[in-house]
Scaffold this motif. Structure first.
Motif, PDB file in Angstrom:
ATOM      1  N   VAL A 324       0.781  -1.129  -0.085  1.00 22.33           N
ATOM      2  CA  VAL A 324       0.135   0.141   0.007  1.00 22.33           C
ATOM      3  C   VAL A 324       0.781   1.316   0.081  1.00 22.33           C
ATOM      4  CG1 VAL A 324      -1.760   1.476   1.351  1.00 22.33           C
ATOM      5  CG2 VAL A 324      -1.871  -1.216   1.228  1.00 22.33           C
ATOM      6  N   PRO A 325       0.656   2.162  -0.903  1.00 22.00           N
ATOM      7  CA  PRO A 325       1.654   3.246  -0.914  1.00 22.00           C
ATOM      8  C   PRO A 325       1.881   4.106   0.237  1.00 22.00           C
ATOM      9  CG  PRO A 325       0.071   3.289  -2.772  1.00 22.00           C
ATOM     10  CD  PRO A 325      -0.380   2.239  -1.985  1.00 22.00           C
ATOM     11  N   GLY A 326       3.262   4.164   0.551  1.00 25.74           N
ATOM     12  CA  GLY A 326       3.615   4.955   1.591  1.00 25.74           C
ATOM     13  C   GLY A 326       3.604   4.123   2.916  1.00 25.74           C
ATOM     14  N   VAL A 327       3.114   2.796   2.960  1.00 30.53           N
ATOM     15  CA  VAL A 327       3.053   2.164   4.159  1.00 30.53           C
ATOM     16  C   VAL A 327       4.531   1.996   4.853  1.00 30.53           C
ATOM     17  CG1 VAL A 327       2.872  -0.300   3.613  1.00 30.53           C
ATOM     18  CG2 VAL A 327       2.059   0.301   5.471  1.00 30.53           C
ATOM     19  N   LYS A 328       5.545   1.694   4.026  1.00 34.14           N
ATOM     20  CA  LYS A 328       6.744   1.343   4.432  1.00 34.14           C
ATOM     21  C   LYS A 328       7.172   2.620   5.145  1.00 34.14           C
ATOM     22  CE  LYS A 328      11.039  -1.165   3.240  1.00 34.14           C
ATOM     23  NZ  LYS A 328      11.623  -2.128   2.292  1.00 34.14           N
ATOM     24  N   ASP A 329       7.249   3.840   4.750  1.00 35.17           N
ATOM     25  CA  ASP A 329       7.783   4.888   5.297  1.00 35.17           C
ATOM     26  C   ASP A 329       6.991   5.355   6.408  1.00 35.17           C
ATOM     27  OD1 ASP A 329       9.404   5.392   3.084  1.00 35.17           O
ATOM     28  OD2 ASP A 329       8.289   6.608   1.940  1.00 35.17           O
ATOM     29  N   THR A 330       5.863   5.065   6.546  1.00 35.25           N
ATOM     30  CA  THR A 330       5.032   5.016   7.736  1.00 35.25           C
ATOM     31  C   THR A 330       5.541   4.291   8.839  1.00 35.25           C
ATOM     32  OG1 THR A 330       3.173   5.940   6.607  1.00 35.25           O
ATOM     33  CG2 THR A 330       2.814   5.319   8.853  1.00 35.25           C
ATOM     34  N   LEU A 331       5.850   3.155   8.606  1.00 34.74           N
ATOM     35  CA  LEU A 331       6.432   2.095   9.501  1.00 34.74           C
ATOM     36  C   LEU A 331       7.705   2.441  10.142  1.00 34.74           C
ATOM     37  CD1 LEU A 331       5.072  -1.316   7.853  1.00 34.74           C
ATOM     38  CD2 LEU A 331       4.564  -0.377  10.301  1.00 34.74           C
ATOM     39  N   ILE A 332       8.549   2.844   9.116  1.00 24.77           N
ATOM     40  CA  ILE A 332       9.741   3.211   9.746  1.00 24.77           C
ATOM     41  C   ILE A 332       9.795   4.502  10.462  1.00 24.77           C
ATOM     42  CG2 ILE A 332      12.041   4.590   8.773  1.00 24.77           C
ATOM     43  CD1 ILE A 332      11.639   2.729   6.073  1.00 24.77           C
ATOM     44  N   ALA A 333       8.939   5.407  10.021  1.00 23.04           N
ATOM     45  CA  ALA A 333       8.735   6.663  10.928  1.00 23.04           C
ATOM     46  C   ALA A 333       8.370   6.439  12.319  1.00 23.04           C
ATOM     47  CB  ALA A 333       7.845   7.580  10.238  1.00 23.04           C
ATOM     48  N   LEU A 334       7.280   5.470  12.599  1.00 20.40           N
ATOM     49  CA  LEU A 334       6.580   5.151  13.720  1.00 20.40           C
ATOM     50  C   LEU A 334       7.747   4.307  14.577  1.00 20.40           C
ATOM     51  CD1 LEU A 334       3.481   3.774  12.605  1.00 20.40           C
ATOM     52  CD2 LEU A 334       3.626   5.808  13.940  1.00 20.40           C
ATOM     53  N   ASN A 335       8.559   3.509  13.946  1.00 18.19           N
ATOM     54  CA  ASN A 335       9.695   2.921  14.636  1.00 18.19           C
ATOM     55  C   ASN A 335      10.926   3.813  15.197  1.00 18.19           C
ATOM     56  OD1 ASN A 335       9.930  -0.456  14.573  1.00 18.19           O
ATOM     57  ND2 ASN A 335       8.586   0.119  12.828  1.00 18.19           N
ATOM     58  N   GLU A 336      11.022   4.680  14.469  1.00 20.21           N
ATOM     59  CA  GLU A 336      11.925   5.607  14.781  1.00 20.21           C
ATOM     60  C   GLU A 336      11.544   6.539  15.937  1.00 20.21           C
ATOM     61  OE1 GLU A 336      12.960   7.905  11.368  1.00 20.21           O
ATOM     62  OE2 GLU A 336      14.377   6.579  10.542  1.00 20.21           O
ATOM     63  N   MET A 337      10.154   6.551  16.191  1.00 24.79           N
ATOM     64  CA  MET A 337       9.516   7.299  17.150  1.00 24.79           C
ATOM     65  C   MET A 337       9.435   6.539  18.458  1.00 24.79           C
ATOM     66  SD  MET A 337       6.531   9.405  15.060  1.00 24.79           S
ATOM     67  CE  MET A 337       5.689   9.770  16.269  1.00 24.79           C
ATOM     68  N   GLY A 338       9.751   5.358  18.213  1.00 21.51           N
ATOM     69  CA  GLY A 338       9.706   4.331  19.584  1.00 21.51           C
ATOM     70  C   GLY A 338       8.227   3.726  19.689  1.00 21.51           C
ATOM     71  N   ILE A 339       7.627   3.731  18.627  1.00 25.06           N
ATOM     72  CA  ILE A 339       6.283   3.302  18.770  1.00 25.06           C
ATOM     73  C   ILE A 339       6.266   1.731  18.041  1.00 25.06           C
ATOM     74  CG2 ILE A 339       3.884   3.473  17.762  1.00 25.06           C
ATOM     75  CD1 ILE A 339       4.221   6.459  17.340  1.00 25.06           C
ATOM     76  N   LYS A 340       6.129   0.952  18.911  1.00 23.21           N
ATOM     77  CA  LYS A 340       6.074  -0.326  18.832  1.00 23.21           C
ATOM     78  C   LYS A 340       4.789  -0.735  17.905  1.00 23.21           C
ATOM     79  CE  LYS A 340       8.558  -1.944  23.079  1.00 23.21           C
ATOM     80  NZ  LYS A 340       8.388  -2.625  24.105  1.00 23.21           N
ATOM     81  N   CYS A 341       5.081  -1.695  16.719  1.00 29.43           N
ATOM     82  CA  CYS A 341       4.245  -1.757  15.686  1.00 29.43           C
ATOM     83  C   CYS A 341       3.847  -3.374  15.585  1.00 29.43           C
ATOM     84  CB  CYS A 341       4.660  -1.513  14.288  1.00 29.43           C
ATOM     85  SG  CYS A 341       4.829   0.298  14.052  1.00 29.43           S
ATOM     86  N   TYR A 342       2.542  -3.742  15.586  1.00 26.14           N
ATOM     87  CA  TYR A 342       2.200  -4.937  15.414  1.00 26.14           C
ATOM     88  C   TYR A 342       1.369  -5.285  14.368  1.00 26.14           C
ATOM     89  CZ  TYR A 342       3.698  -4.924  20.500  1.00 26.14           C
ATOM     90  OH  TYR A 342       4.514  -4.922  21.700  1.00 26.14           O
ATOM     91  N   LEU A 343       1.283  -6.618  13.749  1.00 26.45           N
ATOM     92  CA  LEU A 343       0.905  -7.003  12.478  1.00 26.45           C
ATOM     93  C   LEU A 343      -0.234  -7.994  12.812  1.00 26.45           C
ATOM     94  CD1 LEU A 343       0.487  -6.460   9.642  1.00 26.45           C
ATOM     95  CD2 LEU A 343       2.046  -8.179   9.033  1.00 26.45           C
TER      96      LEU A 343
END
Length: 467
Positions: A324-343
């Motif tokens: 999905v367009p832009g999702v990888k950039d968003t995941l990278i940004a969230l990780n850099e902010m210290g937000i833990k991502c779950y799928l």
């Protein structure tokens, strides 16, 4: 040389003659400049910039009217219009600045007070020589703003101060003002159509502004486009199964019945939809198969549909084609902010793990969850939410989810989280909003709706309550 329509100032043309003169002037307009102005205004969404307008007399009325249309007339699918304000709208402010300083400086002082670098100024002037318009254009340029002008006659001094200037091709002030109003309405109609394909956020409720601790992502349609078309494949197969029943409804009605429960259960494991098919088949006099038999046949059909996509990635193809367009950039940004991502996904976990690996995003998640091969009716998304809240002490208001399914929106709202609906257009793969998804997700209680993650910067600013 510009083609201006002459007007007899000493005469008093009849209404028909006046209309003819205006029509001739209109048809002599440089519409390429008008289209360029539309594109420049459209950039304001991506650049998150403010639009200011200004004019004097009749042009002041046009400047004010333009704000009405930019704010209200440019609302598309519940999304806000353009952030904009007319510099000449407040009598109190204008008379104050004019009295205490000068009328010539009033707009400039206002612009310096509330404007910022990168904003857009749109001015209207029949003569192009009004001192306050000239000064505000000069101020805007010094501040690093873009300037658009709507003029008449020869454009006056204003013309050279504009990045884009559309001259109404007539020397009649009345006709100039008529044409300026036509240009604005034409722009609004053009912008409204273009806005359908421009990234934006439809806001139903606002986030708290705090940095979330955790972000939960759905997989298919939110992260991955590999399984695009799954819904039509399931609908076709399940409808065919229903039509074999002794008391089966008409084909069109059968399709509606099947589509309804598939949509309602989207986001849960495929097994749930197969269980529901068993109930429907029994209801219409049929003998249902085992749920896992339905599931295996559906997955067989789906894999035939997507095998070429998987092969493309296995052969080293670009994963962006199926993200999905832009999702990888968003995941990278969230990780850099210290937000833990779950799928989390209703797709079988073994397949989700393979596909996230092929897409190059598996290392961006703390953990990945999908359906198991067992007949489990536990929802993986519900399990993840419960684990985050109970075992990791994550408060509901520090949780955000991104998904294109009914279930994840409901689950997020039930625990007090903020639900971002991703109404991705999987078929067109552009930034237009899938209206079917949008409506379903709004019904589920989504807090906001985005078409994809193309504008990561603006999305994160919104989530954090920043401008």
């Amino acid at each position: 040389m510009e083609n201006h329509v002459s007007c007899d100032y000493n005469g008093s043309p009849q209404p028909e003659e006046y209309a003819r003169q205006v029509s001739n002037a209109l048809l002599s307009t440089d519409f390429d400049i008008l289209r360029a102005i539309a594109d420049e205004i459209l950039l304001s969404k991506d650049l998150d910039r403010f639009i200011f307008t200004a004019g004097n007399g009749g042009s002041a009325a046009t400047a004010s009217h333009a704000i009405n249309d930019l704010m209200k007339g440019c609302r598309v699918w519940g999304r806000e219009g353009f952030s904009s304000i007319c510099l000449n709208d407040s009598n109190a402010v204008i008379t104050c600045l004019s009295n205490d300083f000068s009328y010539d400086d009033a707009y400039s002082i206002l612009l310096r007070t509330i404007g910022r670098r990168g904003d857009l100024l749109i001015v209207f002037s029949g003569s192009g020589n009004s001192p306050n318009i000239i000064k505000v254009c000069q101020t805007a340029r010094k501040m690093g703003m873009t300037v658009i002008g709507f003029g008449g006659r020869d454009g006056g001094r204003m013309k050279s101060l504009c990045d884009l200037c559309l001259i109404a091709p007539t020397y009649s002030m009345e006709q100039i003002e008529d044409l300026h109003m036509f240009y604005i309405h034409s722009l609004i109609c053009t912008l409204r159509e273009k806005l359908k394909n421009v990234w934006d956020i439809e806001v139903i409720s606002y986030p708290s502004g705090e940095i979330p601790e955790c972000a939960i992502f759905d997989f298919d349609g939110t992260v991955s486009l590999l399984r695009e078309g799954w819904r039509s494949i399931m609908c076709e197969y399940f409808t065919d199964e229903l039509l074999t029943c002794p008391k089966a409804p008409e084909k069109d009605n059968a399709k509606v019945i099947v589509t309804d429960f598939i949509d309602r259960l989207t986001g849960k494991q495929t097994f749930f939809q197969c269980l529901e098919l068993c109930k429907i088949v029994k209801k219409y006099g049929g003998v249902p198969k085992e749920p896992m038999e339905y599931k295996k046949e559906y997955l067989y059909r789906l894999m035939k549909h997507i095998q070429s996509r998987l092969d493309y990635l296995k052969d080293g193809g670009n994963p962006a084609a199926y993200l999905v367009p832009g999702v990888k950039d968003t995941l990278i940004a969230l990780n850099e902010m210290g937000i833990k991502c779950y799928l989390t996904s209703g797709t079988d976990e073994v397949d989700v793990l393979k596909e996230t690996g092929l897409l190059g995003v598996s290392n961006m998640f703390e953990s990945i969850h999908g359906a198991t091969d067992s007949n489990s009716i536990l929802c993986s998304k519900e399990q993840v939410l419960k684990n985050l809240i109970e075992k990791k002490s994550v408060k509901g208001n520090r949780l955000i989810s991104f998904g294109d399914g009914y279930v994840e929106i409901l689950l997020t709202k039930n625990v007090g989280g903020y639900a971002v609906a991703v109404a991705s257009n999987e078929t067109l793969k552009d930034t237009s909003v899938n209206q079917w998804k949008r409506q379903r997700l709004l019904e589920a209680g989504a807090d906001c709706v985005i078409p994809d993650f193309t504008n990561t910067s603006r999305l994160l600013k919104f989530i954090l309550g920043k401008r």
